[in-house]
Design an enzyme around this catalytic site. Structure first.
Site, PDB file in Angstrom:
ATOM      1  N   HIS A 116       0.811  -1.224   0.000  1.00  0.00           N
ATOM      2  CA  HIS A 116       0.000   0.000   0.000  1.00  0.00           C
ATOM      3  C   HIS A 116       0.839   1.266   0.000  1.00  0.00           C
ATOM      4  O   HIS A 116       0.332   2.355   0.276  1.00  0.00           O
ATOM      5  CB  HIS A 116      -0.960  -0.009   1.195  1.00  0.00           C
ATOM      6  CG  HIS A 116      -1.975  -1.108   1.117  1.00  0.00           C
ATOM      7  ND1 HIS A 116      -2.777  -1.468   2.186  1.00  0.00           N
ATOM      8  CD2 HIS A 116      -2.326  -1.921   0.090  1.00  0.00           C
ATOM      9  CE1 HIS A 116      -3.565  -2.460   1.821  1.00  0.00           C
ATOM     10  NE2 HIS A 116      -3.304  -2.750   0.560  1.00  0.00           N
ATOM     11  N   SER A 216      -3.595  -9.337  10.291  1.00  0.00           N
ATOM     12  CA  SER A 216      -4.483  -8.828   9.238  1.00  0.00           C
ATOM     13  C   SER A 216      -5.789  -9.612   9.233  1.00  0.00           C
ATOM     14  O   SER A 216      -5.780 -10.852   9.282  1.00  0.00           O
ATOM     15  CB  SER A 216      -3.827  -8.938   7.864  1.00  0.00           C
ATOM     16  OG  SER A 216      -4.730  -8.533   6.838  1.00  0.00           O
TER      17      SER A 216
END
Length: 269
Positions: A116, A216
């Site tokens: 990201h 996550s």
């Protein structure tokens, strides 16, 4: 007797590791989701809104001005150091992170893909110009001197929970070269991960002996796709996460505890 996670890691000496926000919470950076996978706070700004609406950009950069100092001051924790140790042992095929804090790099990891992007760089969306986030901070403070002493609760990824504030007078710098929109060099919601990063990670998934997910929930596809690919290839998958993950049905091993506690043994040996 080794733990289940320790046995999994020792049994699969070339790991593809995917990390999420739960790896950085022990460094003081909040995560986005709770144990059930739902948002803890309003969803982050969307890419299209940031690009097309000046008030959205003002709100983003005002909150970022307040949140950046604490985000910048964050230090690697036991998770980051444990994964750097795993790489030094030659047991890491690739580390892919959904985090934008660069803490894996600061801990010494080298084989890292920042899925990201990175929050410490700001890019122009119309030309190749780049500037450090720290320089952007100085520009924001110079143009908005009344804002620099505000304080607010820290939110994920350099954000701050400024409430009841009028952002309409906040001045956002434009690109000094072309007057284009300046945006953090990170993937916003509604924006795609660059294809070269995806391909690099997919190749590593297939080369690796197994996949390990740390911190996550995998609720966003940018990370879930690699677990899905590992499952389709018949690769073993383990996850350490407090709460649900989108891939729970695909996992061979699930450890429900903080990532630091689960990986501490790597630094004890």
């Amino acid at each position: 007797m080794p733990s289940h996670l320790e046995a999994f890691i020792e049994r699969h000496p070339r790991l593809f590791v995917l990390t999420g926000a739960g790896c950085s919470t022990e460094s003081g950076i909040p995560d986005y989701r709770g144990a059930d996978g739902e948002w803890k706070r309003p969803a982050p700004v969307m890419f299209q809104n940031f690009m097309t609406d000046s008030l959205t950009r003002a709100r983003y950069w005002a909150r970022s001005l307040v949140g950046w100092p604490r985000f910048q001051a964050a230090k690697p924790n036991i998770v980051h150091h444990a994964l750097a140790s795993l790489e030094q042992r030659g047991q890491l095929e690739l580390l892919a992170t959904q985090n934008v804090d660069r803490l894996h790099h600061l801990a010494g990891s080298r084989e890292v893909v920042d899925l990201h992007g990175r929050l410490d760089v700001v890019r122009c969306m119309s030309c190749p110009h780049r500037v450090s986030r720290q320089q952007m901070q100085l520009d924001l403070q110079q143009r908005n001197p009344l804002w620099k002493d505000l304080d607010a609760r820290t939110a994920p990824d350099g954000d701050a929970d400024l409430r009841g504030v009028d952002f309409s007078d906040f001045v956002v710098p434009s690109c000094p070269r072309c007057a284009g929109v300046l945006k953090p060099d990170v993937v916003f919601f509604g924006e795609s991960v660059p294809q070269d990063r995806v391909l690099q990670c997919m190749r590593a998934v297939l080369r690796a002996d197994a996949t390990l997910v740390l911190g996550s929930s995998l609720m966003v596809y940018s990370g879930y796709r690699f677990v899905q690919a590992a499952a389709e290839a018949g690769k073993p998958i383990a996850a350490v996460n407090l709460g649900l993950t989108r891939a729970d049905k695909l996992l061979d091993l699930k450890i429900s505890q903080p990532c630091g506690a689960a990986l501490a043994y790597l630094l004890a040996n």
